[in-house]
Design an enzyme around this catalytic site. Structure first.
Site, mmCIF file in Angstrom:
data_model
loop_
_atom_site.group_PDB
_atom_site.id
_atom_site.type_symbol
_atom_site.label_atom_id
_atom_site.label_comp_id
_atom_site.label_asym_id
_atom_site.label_seq_id
_atom_site.Cartn_x
_atom_site.Cartn_y
_atom_site.Cartn_z
ATOM 1 N N CYS A 63 0.891 -1.148 -0.063
ATOM 2 C CA CYS A 63 0.046 -0.044 0.023
ATOM 3 C C CYS A 63 0.780 1.406 -0.124
ATOM 4 O O CYS A 63 1.506 1.375 1.111
ATOM 5 C CB CYS A 63 -0.634 0.067 1.164
ATOM 6 S SG CYS A 63 -1.814 1.638 1.219
ATOM 7 N N CYS A 90 -0.408 4.176 2.594
ATOM 8 C CA CYS A 90 -0.379 3.994 4.127
ATOM 9 C C CYS A 90 -0.282 2.365 4.499
ATOM 10 O O CYS A 90 0.977 2.012 4.402
ATOM 11 C CB CYS A 90 -1.649 4.571 4.596
ATOM 12 S SG CYS A 90 -3.151 3.969 3.885
ATOM 13 N N SER A 91 -1.348 1.710 4.716
ATOM 14 C CA SER A 91 -0.894 0.345 5.395
ATOM 15 C C SER A 91 -2.039 -0.410 5.213
ATOM 16 O O SER A 91 -2.541 -1.499 5.728
ATOM 17 C CB SER A 91 -0.752 0.362 6.874
ATOM 18 O OG SER A 91 -1.829 0.899 7.349
#
Ligand code: FE
Length: 220
Positions: A123, A126-127
């Site tokens: 990603c 972000c995560s």
């Protein structure tokens, strides 16, 4: 566990491991800004009656019960059942739900490694991660270095994981979003033809389902 006494805050005897006179270490239990923010928000929601403490606890317990073992079961089923494999590649959510792993709110896209193509997931923003299927992402997945570099130089990053992808194998990097999460279906290792589904699932690692490693050969 051994040798981890440096982080033991419960003992009340004097430190005897060589740094009694060094400056005090920062307390690792001090909360970060975001931890304080989330605790404050949680307390406010409970105080206002929006959620109960029991609901928060039950949500956390549910989240913690999700492990990469869930994804491993999906992968193993795909290896032994070609009709399931086809359904998984067609509609990841429906296939995962068949095995009792509902994924709500995001689309699960399964991408299959083959002799010609290797897939890896990131990603970049972000995560984002298939948390409903694999649980929480590893910390390196959230790191700025991984997020930036795996897109720019995926072969070099995989090399650092001990994974060599030959030049003739296409390398696809999938960028997750708030809506779409990816599950890599690793190649079934050679030498596993006589293993049953449960034994196969035990071979499937979290990192192989992110695509940073390939699975080694199974037991002989
Ligand atoms: Fe994200």
């Amino acid at each position: 566990m051994s040798g981890d006494h440096h982080h033991d805050h419960d003992h009340n005897h004097d430190h005897d491991h060589g740094h009694a006179h060094s400056p005090p270490q920062p307390d690792e239990k001090v909360h970060s800004y975001h931890q304080i923010l989330s605790i404050a928000l949680k307390e406010l929601l409970i105080e206002k009656g929006v959620v109960t403490a029991a609901e928060v606890r039950s949500f956390i317990e549910k989240r913690d019960s999700i492990t990469p073992g869930n994804g491993a079961k999906v992968v193993a089923r795909a290896w032994v059942d070609s009709a399931f494999r086809a359904r998984l590649l067609e509609d990841g959510n429906a296939a995962a739900a068949e095995l009792g792993f509902p994924i709500t709110g995001t689309k699960l896209v399964a991408v299959e490694n083959t002799p010609e193509t290797h897939n890896v997931v990131v990603c970049t923003l972000c995560s984002c991660y298939p948390r409903d299927l694999l649980g929480l992402p590893p910390s390196w997945y959230k790191s700025r270095a991984y997020r930036a570099r795996v897109v720019r130089e995926p072969r070099a990053v995989l090399h650092e994981f001990g994974t060599e992808i030959p030049d003739e194998v296409a390398l696809r990097v999938h960028d997750s979003t708030a809506d779409i999460r990816f599950l890599v279906v690793p190649q079934r290792p050679a030498g596993t033809h006589d293993l049953d589904e449960e034994a196969l699932a035990a071979l499937v690692t979290r990192d192989s389902m992110i695509g940073v490693v390939r699975l080694e050969e199974g037991p002989r």
